[in-house]
Design a protein around this motif. Structure first.
Motif, PDB file in Angstrom:
ATOM      1  N   ALA A   6       0.989  -1.261   0.167  1.00 33.85           N
ATOM      2  CA  ALA A   6      -0.100   0.021  -0.313  1.00 33.85           C
ATOM      3  C   ALA A   6       0.839   1.398   0.079  1.00 33.85           C
ATOM      4  O   ALA A   6       0.675   2.118  -0.798  1.00 33.85           O
ATOM      5  CB  ALA A   6      -0.948   0.020   1.184  1.00 33.85           C
ATOM      6  N   LYS A   7       2.090   1.105   0.787  1.00 31.45           N
ATOM      7  CA  LYS A   7       3.046   2.491   0.768  1.00 31.45           C
ATOM      8  C   LYS A   7       3.635   2.698  -0.521  1.00 31.45           C
ATOM      9  O   LYS A   7       3.666   3.706  -0.929  1.00 31.45           O
ATOM     10  CB  LYS A   7       3.827   2.091   1.946  1.00 31.45           C
ATOM     11  CG  LYS A   7       4.846   3.397   2.393  1.00 31.45           C
ATOM     12  CD  LYS A   7       5.851   3.012   3.480  1.00 31.45           C
ATOM     13  CE  LYS A   7       6.713   4.440   3.687  1.00 31.45           C
ATOM     14  NZ  LYS A   7       7.844   4.231   4.649  1.00 31.45           N
ATOM     15  N   ASN A  12      -2.852   5.440   0.069  1.00 29.89           N
ATOM     16  CA  ASN A  12      -3.275   6.281   0.897  1.00 29.89           C
ATOM     17  C   ASN A  12      -3.271   7.672   0.482  1.00 29.89           C
ATOM     18  O   ASN A  12      -4.029   8.735   0.759  1.00 29.89           O
ATOM     19  CB  ASN A  12      -2.823   6.284   2.353  1.00 29.89           C
ATOM     20  CG  ASN A  12      -2.832   4.911   2.963  1.00 29.89           C
ATOM     21  OD1 ASN A  12      -4.007   4.572   2.787  1.00 29.89           O
ATOM     22  ND2 ASN A  12      -2.047   4.362   3.726  1.00 29.89           N
ATOM     23  N   GLN A  13      -2.025   8.114  -0.098  1.00 31.07           N
ATOM     24  CA  GLN A  13      -1.484   9.425  -0.736  1.00 31.07           C
ATOM     25  C   GLN A  13      -2.829   9.838  -1.631  1.00 31.07           C
ATOM     26  O   GLN A  13      -3.181  10.855  -1.855  1.00 31.07           O
ATOM     27  CB  GLN A  13      -0.207   9.426  -1.035  1.00 31.07           C
ATOM     28  CG  GLN A  13       0.775   9.438  -0.246  1.00 31.07           C
ATOM     29  CD  GLN A  13       1.461   8.164   0.009  1.00 31.07           C
ATOM     30  OE1 GLN A  13       0.675   7.189  -0.010  1.00 31.07           O
ATOM     31  NE2 GLN A  13       2.779   7.836   0.396  1.00 31.07           N
ATOM     32  N   GLY A 314      -9.315   4.960 -11.193  1.00 31.24           N
ATOM     33  CA  GLY A 314      -8.099   4.199 -11.140  1.00 31.24           C
ATOM     34  C   GLY A 314      -6.861   5.560 -10.875  1.00 31.24           C
ATOM     35  O   GLY A 314      -6.718   6.298 -11.797  1.00 31.24           O
ATOM     36  N   LYS A 315      -6.030   5.303  -9.917  1.00 26.14           N
ATOM     37  CA  LYS A 315      -4.821   6.441  -9.702  1.00 26.14           C
ATOM     38  C   LYS A 315      -3.751   5.967  -9.679  1.00 26.14           C
ATOM     39  O   LYS A 315      -2.675   6.798  -9.766  1.00 26.14           O
ATOM     40  CB  LYS A 315      -5.541   7.097  -8.714  1.00 26.14           C
ATOM     41  CG  LYS A 315      -6.836   7.926  -8.606  1.00 26.14           C
ATOM     42  CD  LYS A 315      -7.287   8.410  -7.069  1.00 26.14           C
ATOM     43  CE  LYS A 315      -8.655   8.871  -7.047  1.00 26.14           C
ATOM     44  NZ  LYS A 315      -9.088   9.678  -5.842  1.00 26.14           N
ATOM     45  N   THR A 316      -3.431   4.870  -9.356  1.00 26.03           N
ATOM     46  CA  THR A 316      -2.021   4.507  -9.055  1.00 26.03           C
ATOM     47  C   THR A 316      -1.531   3.291 -10.156  1.00 26.03           C
ATOM     48  O   THR A 316      -2.275   2.887 -10.998  1.00 26.03           O
ATOM     49  CB  THR A 316      -2.150   3.745  -7.679  1.00 26.03           C
ATOM     50  OG1 THR A 316      -2.728   2.594  -7.651  1.00 26.03           O
ATOM     51  CG2 THR A 316      -2.581   4.673  -6.780  1.00 26.03           C
ATOM     52  N   GLY A 317      -0.273   2.815  -9.704  1.00 30.22           N
ATOM     53  CA  GLY A 317       0.378   1.943 -10.605  1.00 30.22           C
ATOM     54  C   GLY A 317      -0.481   0.564 -10.587  1.00 30.22           C
ATOM     55  O   GLY A 317      -0.018  -0.458 -11.510  1.00 30.22           O
TER      56      GLY A 317
END
Length: 433
Positions: A6-7, A12-13, A314-317
């Protein structure tokens, strides 16, 4: 372990969840999955072995999408570009007379040159220096381009060797399924159901089986061999004028098409216009183009269909990572994947296309010097089924119109360079007619 992942993906960001990202990844995959079948068919027309091209398409799409997720952390899938495959087959091989081996070699060197531009940070400067007017025009034109792809998948339009399209008016079950799917997606999205695309794909597939639109081909099979197209580059003719002309052409087309996806998706994903880790985001497709040519497939590009996953959050890798995992799964499940009808992905492309066209409402339509360049991009890109042509005529018209007005000082150096390179490329094409 869960906390570490998750980090790493900055869940979370970005104020998102695993569930949202995974659904977005699955949605993006199904929006772009048609490349698994269509890309090998186009390459087969150029003389490559279909089965080997299918495996190459899957393997390189897996590698580059995974790299985008892990290295750049951006929710954008990478696969062989549709327009690039058309250019590779119809222009380089069938029109300019290059062998498919030489065309792969030209693709290989274009990837090398893209890597050099990345290292020198010149590609990044090119992307960030494109005027806002042209960026909006490109986004709208790509929306029309996706609509044309959807119509092509349904057989309503045909793409010819000259890269222009003709219409084939008809009505059949697949078109009916597409219309129903389109309406259902719009309805579900209005109700805030983020899994709308996946729901429609599954329902469409079930209905297509029941109606005889598609046939059940099984679920699992061993993948074919890569060997017929593997490492089949031809370095003996690289100083031939025909090859150098082909290399120049495929490089420009690859530069424009691969950058178009990042430009458009970046505007959707990051409204401020700032794309984080842009330098890293430009690496997977350029390296993938080099490796893909060795495996036996056309150049790679950041696929604009990734807007499907981005549009539902969708926002992350994680998104591109999921896309990569699903791609590699198709190595063994390709009988099942190949039986999913075109009517399953066509509604998604239509919805995305219409959404992207809405970007045009923010343009200043009263400013004549901008409108001409916008119209040139909007008309040429879908009409000639070429992202490159859209870019080329957009840059050329932008420079020409502003050169004859008092706005000459507003023209960025990048536009002058891109316009000049485009004129040279179009001149080469004219000589080849």
């Amino acid at each position: 372990m869960h906390h570490k992942f998750a980090k790493f993906f900055e869940i979370n960001q970005y104020n998102t969840t695993w569930r949202a990202e995974i659904i977005a990844g699955i949605t993006t995959f199904f929006a772009v999955a048609y490349v698994i079948i269509v890309n090998p068919l186009l390459l087969q027309s150029a003389g490559l072995d279909y089965s080997a091209a299918l495996v190459a398409t899957i393997v390189i799409s897996f590698c580059t999408s995974i790299a985008m997720g892990l290295f750049a952390g951006i929710p954008m899938a990478i696969a062989p570009g549709f327009g690039l495959c058309v250019f590779f087959t119809y222009t380089l091989v069938l029109k300019q007379g290059l062998s498919w081996n030489s065309a792969l070699t030209a693709s290989f060197f274009s990837g090398i040159l893209l890597i050099i531009l990345n290292v020198l940070k010149l590609r990044q400067k090119i992307i960030l220096s494109i005027p806002t007017t042209l960026l909006k025009a490109i986004t709208g034109a790509l929306g029309l381009y996706l609509i044309v792809i959807a119509l092509r998948l349904l057989g309503l339009v045909s793409i010819h060797e000259q890269s222009h399209i003709t219409f084939n008016p008809m009505m059949n079950k697949e078109i009916g399924l597409t219309i129903v799917g389109f309406i259902l997606i719009k309805t579900l999205l209005k109700k805030g159901i983020t899994s709308a695309f996946i729901i429609v794909i599954v329902l469409n597939y079930i209905l297509a089986l029941c109606m005889g639109v598609t046939e059940y081909k099984g679920i699992v099979a061993l993948p074919p061999s890569l060997s017929p197209n593997l490492l089949k580059l031809d370095f003996q003719n690289i100083f031939n004028f025909t090859f150098l002309k082909g290399f120049y052409s495929i490089f420009l087309v690859t530069l424009f098409e691969s950058s178009a996806g990042l430009i458009t998706l970046g505007r959707i994903l990051y409204p401020s216009g700032y794309i984080p880790r842009i330098q890293k985001a430009l690496v997977p497709d350029s390296v993938g183009t080099v490796i893909g040519s060795l495996l036996g497939t056309a150049p790679m590009s950041i696929r604009v269909e990734s807007a499907a996953g981005i549009s539902i959050g969708g926002k992350t890798g994680i998104v591109s990572f999921v896309v990569g995992i699903l791609f590699i799964g198709c190595l063994f499940f390709y009988p099942l994947t190949s039986s999913i009808p075109q009517s399953a992905s066509a509604p998604i492309l239509l919805v995305l296309g219409i959404t992207m066209i809405r970007q045009l409402k923010d343009l200043n339509w009263k400013k004549g010097t901008d409108v001409i360049a916008v119209l040139a991009t909007l008309i040429i890109m879908p009409l000639y089924f070429s992202i490159y042509y859209g870019f080329a005529f957009g840059f050329i018209s932008y420079v020409l119109v502003k050169s004859f007005t008092r706005e000459r000082k507003q023209i960025p150096i990048v536009c002058w360079v891109m316009a000049a390179l485009s004129v040279v490329q179009l001149f080469f094409e004219w000589l080849n007619r």
